[in-house]
Design a protein around this motif. Structure first.
Motif, PDB file in Angstrom:
ATOM      1  N   THR A 119       0.833  -1.203   0.000  1.00 56.44           N
ATOM      2  CA  THR A 119       0.000   0.000   0.000  1.00 56.44           C
ATOM      3  C   THR A 119       0.870   1.257   0.000  1.00 56.44           C
ATOM      4  O   THR A 119       0.425   2.326   0.400  1.00 56.44           O
ATOM      5  N   SER A 120       2.118   1.103  -0.444  1.00 60.56           N
ATOM      6  CA  SER A 120       3.056   2.228  -0.417  1.00 60.56           C
ATOM      7  C   SER A 120       2.845   3.204  -1.558  1.00 60.56           C
ATOM      8  O   SER A 120       3.114   4.396  -1.425  1.00 60.56           O
ATOM      9  N   GLY A 121       2.418   2.702  -2.714  1.00 53.71           N
ATOM     10  CA  GLY A 121       2.297   3.542  -3.897  1.00 53.71           C
ATOM     11  C   GLY A 121       3.585   3.704  -4.674  1.00 53.71           C
ATOM     12  O   GLY A 121       3.619   4.410  -5.688  1.00 53.71           O
ATOM     13  N   ILE A 122       4.669   3.073  -4.224  1.00 46.59           N
ATOM     14  CA  ILE A 122       5.963   3.176  -4.921  1.00 46.59           C
ATOM     15  C   ILE A 122       5.900   2.418  -6.249  1.00 46.59           C
ATOM     16  O   ILE A 122       5.427   1.283  -6.290  1.00 46.59           O
ATOM     17  N   PRO A 123       6.378   3.020  -7.331  1.00 42.65           N
ATOM     18  CA  PRO A 123       6.359   2.343  -8.630  1.00 42.65           C
ATOM     19  C   PRO A 123       7.160   1.040  -8.596  1.00 42.65           C
ATOM     20  O   PRO A 123       8.113   0.895  -7.825  1.00 42.65           O
ATOM     21  N   ASP A 124       6.765   0.111  -9.443  1.00 46.90           N
ATOM     22  CA  ASP A 124       7.399  -1.201  -9.519  1.00 46.90           C
ATOM     23  C   ASP A 124       8.563  -1.142 -10.505  1.00 46.90           C
ATOM     24  O   ASP A 124       8.374  -0.930 -11.696  1.00 46.90           O
ATOM     25  N   PHE A 125       9.788  -1.327 -10.000  1.00 46.90           N
ATOM     26  CA  PHE A 125      10.960  -1.259 -10.876  1.00 46.90           C
ATOM     27  C   PHE A 125      10.905  -2.311 -11.975  1.00 46.90           C
ATOM     28  O   PHE A 125      11.408  -2.098 -13.084  1.00 46.90           O
ATOM     29  N   PRO A 143      22.232  -7.332 -10.720  1.00 43.61           N
ATOM     30  CA  PRO A 143      22.755  -6.218  -9.910  1.00 43.61           C
ATOM     31  C   PRO A 143      22.345  -6.391  -8.457  1.00 43.61           C
ATOM     32  O   PRO A 143      21.423  -7.146  -8.147  1.00 43.61           O
ATOM     33  N   PRO A 144      22.998  -5.678  -7.549  1.00 44.07           N
ATOM     34  CA  PRO A 144      22.592  -5.749  -6.136  1.00 44.07           C
ATOM     35  C   PRO A 144      21.199  -5.164  -5.958  1.00 44.07           C
ATOM     36  O   PRO A 144      20.744  -4.342  -6.773  1.00 44.07           O
ATOM     37  N   PRO A 145      20.506  -5.551  -4.900  1.00 41.82           N
ATOM     38  CA  PRO A 145      19.123  -5.098  -4.697  1.00 41.82           C
ATOM     39  C   PRO A 145      18.943  -3.592  -4.773  1.00 41.82           C
ATOM     40  O   PRO A 145      18.009  -3.100  -5.418  1.00 41.82           O
ATOM     41  N   ARG A 146      19.828  -2.830  -4.116  1.00 43.36           N
ATOM     42  CA  ARG A 146      19.656  -1.369  -4.121  1.00 43.36           C
ATOM     43  C   ARG A 146      19.678  -0.813  -5.541  1.00 43.36           C
ATOM     44  O   ARG A 146      18.939   0.134  -5.869  1.00 43.36           O
ATOM     45  N   PHE A 179      16.205   1.686 -11.565  1.00 39.48           N
ATOM     46  CA  PHE A 179      15.449   1.556 -12.805  1.00 39.48           C
ATOM     47  C   PHE A 179      14.184   2.430 -12.791  1.00 39.48           C
ATOM     48  O   PHE A 179      13.565   2.650 -13.830  1.00 39.48           O
ATOM     49  N   ILE A 180      13.796   2.904 -11.623  1.00 34.80           N
ATOM     50  CA  ILE A 180      12.628   3.782 -11.516  1.00 34.80           C
ATOM     51  C   ILE A 180      13.057   5.191 -11.899  1.00 34.80           C
ATOM     52  O   ILE A 180      13.748   5.879 -11.136  1.00 34.80           O
ATOM     53  N   THR A 181      12.676   5.649 -13.057  1.00 32.33           N
ATOM     54  CA  THR A 181      13.060   6.988 -13.523  1.00 32.33           C
ATOM     55  C   THR A 181      12.130   8.076 -13.003  1.00 32.33           C
ATOM     56  O   THR A 181      12.516   9.231 -12.912  1.00 32.33           O
ATOM     57  N   ASP A 182      10.908   7.707 -12.683  1.00 31.11           N
ATOM     58  CA  ASP A 182       9.951   8.655 -12.113  1.00 31.11           C
ATOM     59  C   ASP A 182       9.473   8.105 -10.772  1.00 31.11           C
ATOM     60  O   ASP A 182       8.657   7.186 -10.717  1.00 31.11           O
ATOM     61  N   SER A 193       4.002  -4.184  -5.927  1.00 32.33           N
ATOM     62  CA  SER A 193       5.244  -3.603  -6.421  1.00 32.33           C
ATOM     63  C   SER A 193       6.434  -4.390  -5.896  1.00 32.33           C
ATOM     64  O   SER A 193       6.597  -4.560  -4.680  1.00 32.33           O
ATOM     65  N   ASN A 194       7.278  -4.868  -6.807  1.00 31.88           N
ATOM     66  CA  ASN A 194       8.497  -5.555  -6.382  1.00 31.88           C
ATOM     67  C   ASN A 194       9.452  -4.596  -5.683  1.00 31.88           C
ATOM     68  O   ASN A 194      10.337  -5.039  -4.939  1.00 31.88           O
ATOM     69  N   SER A 195       9.293  -3.316  -5.901  1.00 31.80           N
ATOM     70  CA  SER A 195      10.113  -2.334  -5.188  1.00 31.80           C
ATOM     71  C   SER A 195       9.879  -2.435  -3.680  1.00 31.80           C
ATOM     72  O   SER A 195      10.809  -2.269  -2.878  1.00 31.80           O
TER      73      SER A 195
END
Length: 285
Positions: free
Chosen positions: A166-172, A190-193, A198-201, A215-217
């Protein structure tokens, strides 16, 4: 895993209840990707109920018929495996083959990637830390990940919101950049961080806590919060706080694409032509 019951139709079971062995080549790049092998069982068929139980016998027949139907369906998997654990008995039901070249039957000690099921493990690791006070569901990104230089609009998002999507963060993983990178580097993640880059916006899809969007983020951020709170690698926390304590010594977080043997092979093939054998229809990965 949902278990077939007397009220579950075969179609409903196929669509929502079957546990199918498969592979995703970048599963290991998420802090929640694990591989697993049951610690017990001989690999032979078990029983849903006690001997002589007509209801159990019927359920067992329905289960095996549904598994066989899924296996033989257009685009169906090489193997379908259902494991049922009870206090007094473990049962393994297997249809198909673990390896289309060797024609070996799936067995209880075969390893396999858990794919998205592994996200429950990252949740369990986080909640274990909540239980002992190392983390709180009210902890937010700004407090726990201040050194990660994350977007400021994410700062007030809590661990609870990350766990509940329920965060609303886009899914990378839905970005074109990620898909390009995924296809060009299947074996080296790549490492998790770095995945969050990959999230440009970074604009939130909605005000945190007011909506739901998978969201996988969120899963990545849960892993990063676990590491920040403990000062330890996520895989070490997963091993010590979840796998060992729950008697799962064969459940691990792999560092790369290799997994322990024996294992269920993954295959790349979205379609299976009528009358075509698996070795001709799919590519082993």
């Amino acid at each position: 895993m949902r278990i077939l019951n007397a009220q579950t139709s075969r179609r409903r079971f196929l669509m929502g209840g079957a546990a199918v062995a498969g592979t995703g080549l970048w599963e290991f790049l998420s802090p929640s990707a694990v591989t697993a092998s049951p610690t017990g069982g001989s690999g032979s068929l078990g029983s849903l109920g006690s001997a002589g139980s007509s209801d159990a016998d019927r359920l067992e027949r329905e289960l095996l018929a549904a598994m066989q139907e899924l296996h033989e369906a257009e685009g169906g998997p090489p193997a379908v495996v259902v494991a049922i654990g009870r206090r007094t008995q473990d049962a393994l039901y297997a249809v198909g083959t673990a390896d289309i070249n060797r024609r070996t039957q799936p067995a209880a000690r075969d390893h396999m990637r858990l794919a998205s099921v592994s996200k429950a493990f990252s949740g369990a690791a986080a909640l274990a830390l909540v239980t002992d006070g190392t983390l709180s569901l009210a902890d937010n990104i700004g407090e726990r990940l201040s050194s990660e230089a994350l977007p400021g609009q994410w700062s007030a998002i809590t661990l609870e919101q990350l766990l509940g999507h329920t965060s609303g963060i886009p899914d990378f993983s839905a970005t074109s950049g990620f898909l390009t990178a995924f296809q060009s580097s299947l074996q080296h993640a790549p490492p998790p961080r770095a995945l969050l880059e990959f999230i440009t916006d970074p604009t939130l899809k909605f005000e945190p806590g007011t909506g739901f969007a998978y969201s996988n983020s969120d899963n990545i951020l849960v892993g990063l919060m676990i590491e920040a709170a403990t000062g330890r690698p996520y895989e070490a926390v997963l091993r010590d706080r979840v796998c060992r304590r729950r008697g799962l010594p064969q459940t691990t977080l792999p560092a790369g694409s290799a997994i322990p043997e024996p294992y269920l092979h993954g295959y790349d093939g979205s379609s299976r032509l009528s009358g075509q054998s698996w070795p001709d229809a799919v590519r082993r990965v």
